[in-house]
Design an enzyme around this catalytic site. Structure first.
Site, PDB file in Angstrom:
ATOM      1  N   HIS A 194      11.296  39.099  15.577  1.00 17.04           N
ATOM      2  CA  HIS A 194      12.276  38.107  15.647  1.00 17.04           C
ATOM      3  C   HIS A 194      13.617  38.801  16.615  1.00 17.04           C
ATOM      4  CE1 HIS A 194      13.967  40.817  12.250  1.00 17.04           C
ATOM      5  NE2 HIS A 194      15.354  40.464  12.818  1.00 17.04           N
ATOM      6  N   ASP A 233       6.234  41.902  11.897  1.00 17.25           N
ATOM      7  CA  ASP A 233       7.386  41.594  12.763  1.00 17.25           C
ATOM      8  C   ASP A 233       7.577  42.628  13.662  1.00 17.25           C
ATOM      9  OD1 ASP A 233       9.806  40.435  13.344  1.00 17.25           O
ATOM     10  OD2 ASP A 233      10.660  40.610  11.269  1.00 17.25           O
ATOM     11  N   SER A 276      17.617  45.488  11.953  1.00 18.54           N
ATOM     12  CA  SER A 276      16.315  45.069  12.545  1.00 18.54           C
ATOM     13  C   SER A 276      15.759  45.744  13.573  1.00 18.54           C
ATOM     14  CB  SER A 276      16.447  43.232  12.720  1.00 18.54           C
ATOM     15  OG  SER A 276      16.553  42.597  11.497  1.00 18.54           O
TER      16      SER A 276
END
Length: 711
Positions: free
Chosen positions: A81, A218, A643
């Site tokens: 992402h 991810d 992240s």
């Protein structure tokens, strides 16, 4: 006046931390040697505190996400992402790398990440508090104080950026008690190397977002390029891969329950030291309004892009970002409902005020001033929210940007507003250019018109002073778009550098609207500076007292996250979200097959399902689980911005990537609850397994240094 209450700020963190709470500045780790040893971190604290040494020298920022070098040729690994913007930028309805994935087998095949894809390498951090705060006077108005601080910060940045390879910043810590100047090398030629299909990288989609168990791969890979002289350069086919000084060795040995982890990255924002009144405002007003606004905007985007694959691709990144914010905000509200954090803070606040009242040299008027400035901040925040609803148009934002830039260009560079100086021009152009991939006139028109209708229905406290009479009626919005050429990238960029008079005289409807709204916008901005200046005067005094109070109890003292490099640690750990339920710390590839329905968002690639059913696990099979782990939980203290953060074992080897938190953990931004706070990480063994068995990314597996478990 409060200096007699506490230990010197330089000694913050000297007391033992409790649980795994804390997003520590690297230099603070020198005071946490005992804690690191207790957890099982073998790397000396002296190395962790040194940004020039491994592993910290391999940790980088993407400007909103975290990442790390994993080869000496500028190869960067981060979340899927986090690379989504670059993936979406290069996707079309015919070549949709979002759904199909992308792999460059050679460097010549790597795709441009675009002007908004950047890599920042932090190499120097220095305390400049004395220089920023010098000459400040409590007799100053709020705006005078704020602008004095801004002048000092701009001077410090200009001094730092004499070498144009660096990008510098001077963020505040402890809500204005300290300021650090941070120097980063900014690499601006960054290319997309590899991303799995979103059937892997976003498996479970928004349904599984913030949930556990999770089965998401991810991850994505980028590569940093520089000029042949080794210095950052504009994108060019002549550039060469950046020779990263250090990179992380990847460990396929894995972890087990109770093992230590070290996590390094750039967490965005936390609010651990905010007052009960601020929590109640967020819980009862700001967050509910935000959720309603996000949902309404998402509904408009969905309706406007329905039936057009091309439009859906253009708004995929926008919608994904809004969905993520929505889920997090709803999680915060659910967390506040589950545990009355405001009541917990009430108790803490009462204890603090009782302690403070007993300090003989403490100015007792401080707390009354504190309550007053917080109330002013809340009132103004309501209007700022209203402004965001009323101006929800990319064309209007673009028009306002070029007009403000023109006005600021009439001043000496040092006197221009931050964000509109010469150093910011590249970023402004990048934002204006970004609409090339994420703008459709009909969609923007629908968002703006609907936003105006929602603004009209907001409570009076959310209406901006002087704005209502200047706004167009919702039914007049289509005519604005028909009378504007800002939707064309070349024309939009063509206004950059034009003088204000030319823009004011332009027949473009959105430029005219930007000029019309400018006075109200400036009034709102000046009122924000006044409030911020008062906050910058009062809050640091409050924070200094809070630090003294916490130190007197032996509690951890670390600054709220502010997008700067931080280190946290913890252990692989299960948790119990509610009575009678215990959730283990690992998920496996078998869970992917169990969730697979063939309908979005639970559609797994056929090659992956076949590999699982054939049990082709190879070196990535966990000896305890008997299969390949996908995701795992730890007690590390993380938040948005983390992240892509490197999750390392006790020896500094990469064993995972941070990408999420459990739903029950979302309120950790306000209050760290050690019993239920868990971060969700990608197990690096799953990434390696997909690369080998599904996507056949052998070239990248060969490029990385991978330590495989002993047979």
């Amino acid at each position: 006046m409060l200096k007699h209450l506490i230990l010197p700020v330089a000694l913050l963190g000297a007391t033992a931390a409790q649980a795994d709470e804390g997003q520590w500045q690297p230099h603070q780790l020198l005071q946490l040697k005992g804690e690191l040893k207790r957890v099982g971190i073998a790397i000396p604290a002296e190395k962790l505190a040194d940004l020039a040494k491994h592993p910290m020298s391999a940790i980088v920022s993407l400007g909103g996400c975290s990442a790390s070098f994993v080869s000496d040729a500028g190869l960067v690994v981060t979340n899927h992402h986090c690379g989504y913007g670059a993936i979406q930028r290069n996707s079309t309805a015919e070549h949709n790398y979002i759904t199909d994935g992308f792999l460059a087998k050679t460097r010549a095949e790597e795709l441009p990440g675009g002007p908004n894809t950047l890599v920042y390498v932090t190499d120097k951090v220095e305390n400049v508090s004395a220089r920023v705060l010098k000459g400040l006077d409590n007799k100053m108005s709020g705006i005078e104080r704020h602008e004095a601080v801004e002048r000092s910060i701009k001077a410090l940045i200009a001094e730092c950026e004499t070498d144009k390879m660096y990008r510098c910043s001077v963020p505040s810590f402890h809500r204005g008690l300290e300021y650090y100047r941070i120097r980063q090398m900014m690499i601006r030629d960054v290319r997309l190397v590899y991303a799995p299909s979103d059937k892997i990288g976003n498996y479970g989609g928004d349904v599984d977002n913030y949930e556990w168990p999770r089965h998401t791969g991810d991850y994505s890979f980028l590569r940093a390029y520089v000029g042949k002289d080794g210095r950052p350069a504009d994108p060019s086919p002549d550039n060469v891969p950046y020779k990263s000084k250090d990179f992380l060795v990847v460990s396929a040995a894995g972890l087990k329950n109770g093992d230590p982890v070290l996590l390094a990255g750039y967490p965005g924002r936390t609010s651990r030291y905010k007052l009960p009144s601020e929590i109640r405002y967020a819980r009862d007003s700001a967050y509910p309004a935000k959720v309603a606004e996000l949902q309404a905007d998402l509904d408009v985007i969905a309706a406007s892009t329905q039936g057009s694959a091309a439009d859906a691709v253009r708004y995929a990144s926008v919608a994904k970002g809004l969905h993520n914010v929505m889920k997090k905000t709803r999680g915060l509200l659910d967390g506040f409902a589950r545990k009355d954090i405001a009541a917990v803070k009430d108790v803490q606040d009462a204890e603090f005020r009782a302690w403070y009242a007993k300090q003989p040299r403490a100015p007792q008027a401080l707390l009354a001033e504190l309550d007053a400035v917080i109330a002013a901040d809340i009132a103004l925040s309501n209007e700022e929210f209203g402004w965001s609803v009323a101006t929800n148009s990319d064309l209007l934002k673009s028009a306002r940007t070029v007009y403000r830039l023109a006005l600021e260009n009439g001043k000496p560079d040092a006197e221009r507003e931050s964000g509109f100086q010469q150093r910011d021009l590249t970023f402004i152009k990048a934002r204006l250019n970004r609409l090339e991939q994420s703008y459709v006139g009909a969609v923007d028109r629908a968002r703006f018109g609907a936003g105006l209708q929602r603004y009209a229905k907001l409570a009076p406290a959310m209406h901006v002073q002087g704005l209502d009479a200047l706004l167009p009626a919702a039914d007049a919005v289509p005519a604005l778009y028909q009378s504007s050429q800002l939707g064309d990238t070349a024309r939009r960029l063509g206004w950059v550098g034009q003088d204000a008079a030319a823009i004011a005289a332009a027949p473009d409807a959105f430029l005219q609207l930007a000029v019309k709204l400018h006075g109200v916008a400036m009034s709102l901005e000046e009122r924000r500076k006044e409030v911020d200046g008062q906050l910058e005067r009062v809050i640091p005094q409050y924070m200094q007292a809070v630090i003294g109070w916490k130190e007197s109890q032996g509690k951890p003292v670390y600054p709220d996250a502010n997008s700067t490099l931080r280190v946290t640690y913890g252990t692989v750990a299960p948790y119990s979200p509610r009575d009678g339920i215990s959730k283990g710390p690992f998920t496996t590839v078998e869970g992917i097959v169990e969730k697979h329905t063939g309908k979005e968002p639970f559609v797994a690639p056929a090659a992956l399902i076949e590999a699982v059913k054939a049990k082709r696990y190879g070196l990535f099979k966990d000896p305890v689980l008997g299969t390949v782990p996908v995701n795992f939980l730890t007690s590390a203290d993380t938040t948005g911005g983390n992240s892509g953060s490197a999750v390392m074992n006790g020896h500094g080897e990469l064993i995972g990537l941070n990408f999420d938190s459990t739903y029950e953990s979302i309120t950790k931004d306000w209050y760290f609850d050690r019993d239920i706070t868990r971060a969700i990480h990608l197990d690096i063994r799953y990434m390696l397994w997909v690369m080998k068995e599904v996507d056949h990314a052998d070239n990248l597996l060969k490029e990385m240094s991978i330590k495989y478990p002993k047979k």
